[in-house]
Design a protein around this motif. Structure first.
Motif, PDB file in Angstrom:
ATOM      1  N   UNK A  54       0.774  -1.294   0.088  1.00 45.39           N
ATOM      2  CA  UNK A  54      -0.003   0.027   0.206  1.00 45.39           C
ATOM      3  C   UNK A  54       0.986   1.159  -0.181  1.00 45.39           C
ATOM      4  N   UNK A  55       1.946   1.108   0.901  1.00 43.95           N
ATOM      5  CA  UNK A  55       2.808   2.157   0.835  1.00 43.95           C
ATOM      6  C   UNK A  55       3.586   2.399  -0.382  1.00 43.95           C
ATOM      7  N   UNK A  56       3.837   1.590  -1.211  1.00 43.54           N
ATOM      8  CA  UNK A  56       4.487   1.724  -2.538  1.00 43.54           C
ATOM      9  C   UNK A  56       3.318   2.401  -3.547  1.00 43.54           C
ATOM     10  N   UNK A  57       2.190   1.943  -3.456  1.00 39.56           N
ATOM     11  CA  UNK A  57       0.960   2.338  -4.267  1.00 39.56           C
ATOM     12  C   UNK A  57       0.677   3.883  -4.110  1.00 39.56           C
ATOM     13  N   UNK A  58       1.166   4.336  -2.716  1.00 33.90           N
ATOM     14  CA  UNK A  58       0.629   5.620  -2.242  1.00 33.90           C
ATOM     15  C   UNK A  58       2.095   6.564  -3.034  1.00 33.90           C
ATOM     16  N   UNK A  59       3.307   5.935  -2.691  1.00 30.59           N
ATOM     17  CA  UNK A  59       4.474   6.806  -3.234  1.00 30.59           C
ATOM     18  C   UNK A  59       4.317   6.867  -4.729  1.00 30.59           C
ATOM     19  N   UNK A  60       3.968   5.851  -5.391  1.00 35.54           N
ATOM     20  CA  UNK A  60       3.620   5.950  -6.856  1.00 35.54           C
ATOM     21  C   UNK A  60       2.486   7.067  -7.459  1.00 35.54           C
ATOM     22  N   UNK A  61       1.785   7.397  -6.452  1.00 35.20           N
ATOM     23  CA  UNK A  61       0.687   8.479  -7.038  1.00 35.20           C
ATOM     24  C   UNK A  61       1.254   9.880  -6.694  1.00 35.20           C
ATOM     25  N   UNK A  62       2.528   9.978  -6.232  1.00 31.35           N
ATOM     26  CA  UNK A  62       2.990  11.307  -5.894  1.00 31.35           C
ATOM     27  C   UNK A  62       3.104  12.175  -6.851  1.00 31.35           C
ATOM     28  N   UNK A  63       3.380  11.775  -8.462  1.00 28.04           N
ATOM     29  CA  UNK A  63       3.791  12.448  -9.340  1.00 28.04           C
ATOM     30  C   UNK A  63       2.368  13.289  -9.874  1.00 28.04           C
ATOM     31  N   UNK A  64       1.187  12.825  -9.503  1.00 29.03           N
ATOM     32  CA  UNK A  64      -0.117  13.335 -10.181  1.00 29.03           C
ATOM     33  C   UNK A  64      -0.907  13.740  -8.642  1.00 29.03           C
ATOM     34  N   UNK A  70      -7.069  11.422  -4.238  1.00 30.09           N
ATOM     35  CA  UNK A  70      -7.900  10.349  -4.104  1.00 30.09           C
ATOM     36  C   UNK A  70      -7.273   9.323  -3.319  1.00 30.09           C
ATOM     37  N   UNK A  71      -6.070   8.902  -3.495  1.00 27.26           N
ATOM     38  CA  UNK A  71      -5.676   7.916  -2.616  1.00 27.26           C
ATOM     39  C   UNK A  71      -5.597   8.279  -1.058  1.00 27.26           C
ATOM     40  N   UNK A  83      -1.977   4.208   9.732  1.00 23.98           N
ATOM     41  CA  UNK A  83      -0.730   3.692   9.517  1.00 23.98           C
ATOM     42  C   UNK A  83       0.316   4.632   8.572  1.00 23.98           C
ATOM     43  N   UNK A  84      -0.333   5.656   7.934  1.00 29.40           N
ATOM     44  CA  UNK A  84       0.483   6.562   6.857  1.00 29.40           C
ATOM     45  C   UNK A  84       0.399   7.815   7.437  1.00 29.40           C
ATOM     46  N   UNK A  85       0.030   8.322   8.591  1.00 26.74           N
ATOM     47  CA  UNK A  85      -0.050   9.672   9.031  1.00 26.74           C
ATOM     48  C   UNK A  85       1.088  10.618   8.515  1.00 26.74           C
ATOM     49  N   UNK A  86       2.311  10.231   8.727  1.00 27.58           N
ATOM     50  CA  UNK A  86       3.257  10.954   8.343  1.00 27.58           C
ATOM     51  C   UNK A  86       3.440  11.311   6.960  1.00 27.58           C
ATOM     52  N   UNK A  87       3.400  10.016   6.110  1.00 30.03           N
ATOM     53  CA  UNK A  87       3.326  10.580   4.437  1.00 30.03           C
ATOM     54  C   UNK A  87       2.039  11.106   4.236  1.00 30.03           C
ATOM     55  N   UNK A  88       0.945  11.000   4.754  1.00 31.30           N
ATOM     56  CA  UNK A  88      -0.284  11.749   4.253  1.00 31.30           C
ATOM     57  C   UNK A  88      -0.066  13.321   4.638  1.00 31.30           C
ATOM     58  N   UNK A  89       0.514  13.518   5.747  1.00 30.71           N
ATOM     59  CA  UNK A  89       0.635  15.209   6.619  1.00 30.71           C
ATOM     60  C   UNK A  89       1.828  15.645   5.399  1.00 30.71           C
ATOM     61  N   UNK A  90       2.747  15.131   5.093  1.00 28.17           N
ATOM     62  CA  UNK A  90       3.920  15.665   4.051  1.00 28.17           C
ATOM     63  C   UNK A  90       3.229  15.931   2.677  1.00 28.17           C
TER      64      UNK A  90
END
Length: 553
Positions: A54-64, A70-71, A83-90
């Motif tokens: 799931x983290x990889x999917x999230x990171x792969x969406x970062x260019x759009x 949506x993710x 599970x992903x609060x830090x990544x979401x906040x950033x």
């Protein structure tokens, strides 16, 4: 004020008793008491692997940015964002910076994109102007009817409009415009996914829904979304079922405590609502790190029920005078002359303080019980006593006078201070702030008090009972019951705007703390929605309890 003990016992048949229905749950949740809390190594490994996918999917969406939004929305709605609060906040900080510095993106953005960005950013405390929606209005200043063809955009704008603060007339217009058109749309041909989502948001917008219930509902329809992420959905299902086992054990331990103390026999006039009591802290936060808080606040709310029914449906005013003073001093010697059942209630509360104190010893925070929790409980008892005096004297207070007392009698300030006092952000500064009656706690509490009144006042007025906010409005303003409902519902909307505004202003308060407070407003609205009291009438809550606490996904 005289504190002399009553000179004679009051016969039970002259007391203002209410025949509450017995619990519908019996021993159902005791079966989970022996359930192993441990997750086997194989399951842990599987969960960790899925989480990384799931983290990889999230990171792969970062260019759009659109994909990223949506993710994030899916992570939040499926209940796994913790599970992903830090990544979401950033990510949201970067998106906020981009939207602030690049006006072209706003000018060219679709309605769905902008409305989703607005909602997600505001939910995290980012300031974003309603001006981003002006391009969807025509020369007359109204929303363009062509916009109504964009089903997903209309749905997203309706959800975004729920985060309105004072003075944002554009969001009032957006809410009315989208609500009218979405109501028409559900009568037309929609995909099963869109139909389910729009029907649900018209019943209860996502922002005002109880997160765990919203997750359970969304998970069922997300699968039907053609663009759904299979890895994310599978991870969300595993996570839901794992947390459900934890929640089952928490409720089992509370049920065991309740049954062992035999309240059904010892305090027969009180509601037996231990399952319904647990529903509230579960609504405040379902996350694993709040497990102790859920266990103890579940017991606290069950104790509040005992207290409420003692004041409201059993004791005389003379007995309550002594009882309230005993709570102020935490001195049982003051109530030796009172009925045994009232001593049971008092001793149960004292026992709960000891349990809370023990749970805080390791963190060095046991002082919180004396400094904050006991005084907060006394404030609740005092507010109940004020209502009992009003009832005894036949006094109908003004609406404002009633609301001022209703802040405490809503029970929300006590629930909030105990839940957060047991949480990871607990410290003296935070509890000083909560104890000072900040605007957001006051607003949440009045929303709780008023929604409770609208749902339960007809039942309560069938017996000798204190006037509710409805009767106070009717008397003070010489208005009908329907007019009183309108005035109170407008007040509730105004208090929601106070809540939204404070969530944007309070930068120094951790966001998870604000979310827990916000969830108290959400669960009170849910509990007392549609003129129903799902707490007292447990059968009305049954399907939701089954969905969250019995049936796995």
């Amino acid at each position: 004020m005289s504190l002399a003990p009553p000179t004679h016992a009051v016969p039970d048949n002259t007391r203002p008793r209410v025949n509450f229905r017995p619990s519908i749950w019996g021993d159902v949740f005791l079966q989970y008491d022996s359930q192993s809390p441990e997750i086997n190594d194989n399951m842990k490994k599987q969960v960790q692997m899925q989480k990384e996918e799931v983290r990889k999917s999230f990171q792969s969406s970062s260019s759009d940015i659109s994909q990223q939004l949506n993710f994030i929305d899916s992570l939040q709605r499926l209940g796994v964002s913790y599970h992903f609060e830090r990544e979401i906040d950033e990510s949201l900080q970067q998106i906020h910076n981009t939207l602030t510095n690049n006006k072209v993106i706003i000018e060219e953005g679709s309605l769905h994109f902008l409305a989703l960005a607005f909602r997600l950013l505001r939910q995290k405390g980012h300031h974003i102007s309603t001006d981003i929606f002006k391009s969807f209005k025509n020369n007359l200043g109204n929303f363009d009817e062509n916009v109504a063809k964009d089903v997903q955009g209309m749905w997203s704008l309706y959800e975004a409009a729920q985060l309105k603060i004072h003075g944002e007339d554009l969001l009032d217009e957006a809410r009315d415009f989208t609500h009218a058109h979405l109501n028409s749309m559900i009568k037309n041909q929609l995909s099963s996914f869109l139909y389910a989502q729009i029907s649900q948001c018209l019943k209860k917008p996502l922002y005002k829904g109880v997160p765990r219930l919203e997750t359970r509902c969304y998970m069922s329809s997300y699968e039907e979304d053609p663009s759904h992420n299979k890895v994310l959905l599978n991870f969300a299902k595993i996570d839901f079922n794992m947390l459900q086992k934890m929640h089952q054990q928490e409720l089992a331990s509370i049920t065991k405590w309740w049954k062992k103390l035999n309240f059904a026999t010892k305090v027969p006039y009180a509601r037996d609502r231990v399952v319904e009591a647990y529903f509230w802290p579960l609504a405040m936060s379902y996350e694993p790190n709040y497990s102790i808080a859920r266990r103890l606040v579940g017991k606290l709310i069950a104790c509040i029920s005992l207290l409420d029914d003692t004041y409201d449906a059993y004791a005389t005013i003379e007995e309550l005078e002594l009882f309230t003073r005993a709570i102020q001093r935490w001195d049982i010697s003051l109530i030796q002359s009172l009925p045994e059942c009232m001593k049971v209630v008092f001793n149960t509360i004292v026992g709960l303080w000891d349990e809370i104190e023990m749970s805080l010893v390791e963190s060095g925070k046991s002082y919180l019980v004396v400094e904050y929790i006991k005084p907060a409980f006394y404030k609740l008892a005092r507010s109940y006593f004020v209502e009992s005096k009003w009832c005894n004297e036949g006094y109908i207070p003004t609406y404002d006078e009633y609301k001022a007392n209703g802040i405490m009698s809503s029970t929300c300030p006590l629930q909030i201070i105990v839940f957060l006092g047991l949480g990871e952000f607990s410290n003296k500064e935070l509890l000083d702030w909560i104890f000072s009656d900040p605007i957001i706690v006051v607003a949440v509490s009045v929303v709780g008090r008023l929604t409770d009144d609208i749902s339960s006042h007809k039942f309560e007025q069938q017996r000798v009972h204190v006037a509710s906010s409805v009767e106070c409005c009717m008397k003070q303003y010489n208005m009908s019951q329907e007019e009183a409902y309108k005035l109170i519902n407008k007040d509730i909307l105004d208090f929601w705007m106070d809540i939204n505004e404070e969530c944007l202003k309070l930068d120094s308060i951790p966001r998870p703390v604000l979310d827990c407070i916000l969830n108290v407003a959400r669960v009170t609205e849910f509990t007392y929605d549609n003129f129903e009291d799902k707490y007292t009438n447990g059968e009305l809550l049954k399907e939701y309890v089954v969905a969250l606490l019995i049936d796995p996904i």
